[in-house]
Scaffold this active site. Structure first.
Site, PDB file in Angstrom:
ATOM      1  N   TYR A   1     -66.938  26.146 -18.334  1.00 54.70           N
ATOM      2  CA  TYR A   1     -66.395  27.393 -18.910  1.00 54.70           C
ATOM      3  C   TYR A   1     -65.245  27.888 -18.030  1.00 54.70           C
ATOM      4  O   TYR A   1     -64.162  28.210 -18.525  1.00 54.70           O
ATOM      5  CB  TYR A   1     -67.525  28.421 -18.980  1.00 54.70           C
ATOM      6  N   ALA A   2     -65.472  27.927 -16.707  1.00 57.53           N
ATOM      7  CA  ALA A   2     -64.438  28.403 -15.776  1.00 57.53           C
ATOM      8  C   ALA A   2     -63.209  27.500 -15.826  1.00 57.53           C
ATOM      9  O   ALA A   2     -62.070  27.979 -15.779  1.00 57.53           O
ATOM     10  CB  ALA A   2     -64.997  28.473 -14.357  1.00 57.53           C
TER      11      ALA A   2
END
Ligand SMILES: NC(=O)c1ccc[n+]([C@@H]2O[C@H](COP(=O)([O-])OP(=O)(O)OC[C@H]3O[C@@H](n4cnc5c(N)ncnc54)[C@H](O)[C@@H]3O)[C@@H](O)[C@H]2O)c1
Length: 250
Positions: free
Chosen positions: A151-152
């Site tokens: 996600y990051a």
């Protein structure tokens, strides 16, 4: 410039506008006189948001993984002056517990769907010599995330993509900016902390300087600014709406 007219009459599309931050963005843009189309897979929730706003808000139902459907719905409902890439999905798991299928889905919705939207809306913006691309990243995109590596990475990619679009399109009067929410009280956040409960919520509040969760309206206010005519000299920027999370110290 008459500030009351900073968004009046502009045509906007907001992905993920049926819930949380996206719904607050739709409401805020509509309140300021923009015409808005919600692009979301949740038809019932999208219609509820649109009905509460009135006739200037319409709905396009799709899964953003389907770029053909996306292109065709943008052709049917556009052209747009403002595109807000807001839809996102999260998955709370340590990297070693994730699969390639998880990575693909996270990258597809959080990053590649923004590519597809941008590709579809840019030609009309370039022709009209005006445009506002607003990408909803995350503080995770510049700080990293324990339990959210992919996600990051997707959100970090979105920040770099936004700057590149700003560089390539300044000559057309098009701006591109990223807004990075911190912990915002939405269904996505509640789902992400599922299992962690009150303790995790307190830890999230403690990670901010202001010691509270943000609201979807906090984020919508920043989006309304960078999406407006008034923000014509703001581009390539990365703005945290995260209670000072970026400089908070343990
Ligand atoms: N809530 C937070 O704390 C937080 C923090 C940082 C960043 N963000 C980012 O803000 C954005 C909005 O998050 P939120 O908390 O409002 O989430 P949310 O889950 O409340 O809403 C997301 C919306 O996107 C839609 N969506 C998701 N996948 C889709 C798909 N494949 N096709 C069509 N629609 C789809 C959902 O139906 C939903 O309406 C996301 O990009 C998220 O990563 C949120």
């Amino acid at each position: 410039m008459d500030v009351a007219n900073r968004l009046r009459g502009l045509r906007a599309m907001v992905t993920g506008g049926a819930s949380g931050i996206g719904a607050a963005i739709v409401r805020r843009l509509a309140e300021e006189g923009a015409h808005v189309v919600i692009f979301d897979r949740n038809e019932t929730a999208a219609r509820e948001v649109a009905e509460a706003c009135g006739p200037d808000v319409r709905v396009a139902v799709l899964d953003l993984a389907d770029f053909e459907a996306l292109d065709s719905l943008i052709a049917q409902t556009g052209p747009f002056d403002i595109a807000v890439n807001n839809a996102g999905i999260d998955q709370h798991a340590f990297f070693t517990d994730t699969t390639e299928a998880d990575w693909r889905r996270l990258l597809l919705i959080n990053l590649e769907a923004a590519f597809a939207v941008t590709r579809a809306v840019l030609p009309a913006m370039q022709k009209g010599r005006f445009g506002r691309i607003v990408n909803i990243g995350s503080e995770a995109g510049r700080m990293g995330s324990r339990g959210g590596a992919v996600y990051a990475a997707a959100k970090g990619g979105l920040i770099a993509f936004t700057k590149s679009i700003a560089l390539e399109n300044a000559r057309y009067g098009i701006t591109a900016n990223s807004i990075l929410p911190g912990p915002i009280d939405t269904p996505l956040l509640r789902e992400a902390i599922n299992g962690g409960g009150e303790k995790l919520l307190k830890a999230m509040e403690g990670a901010t300087l202001l010691r509270r969760l943000g609201t979807a309206e906090d984020v919508a206010a920043a989006v309304a600014f960078v999406a407006s005519r008034e923000a014509g000299y703001v581009t390539g920027e990365t703005l945290g709406v995260s209670g000072g999370m970026g400089i908070a110290q343990a």
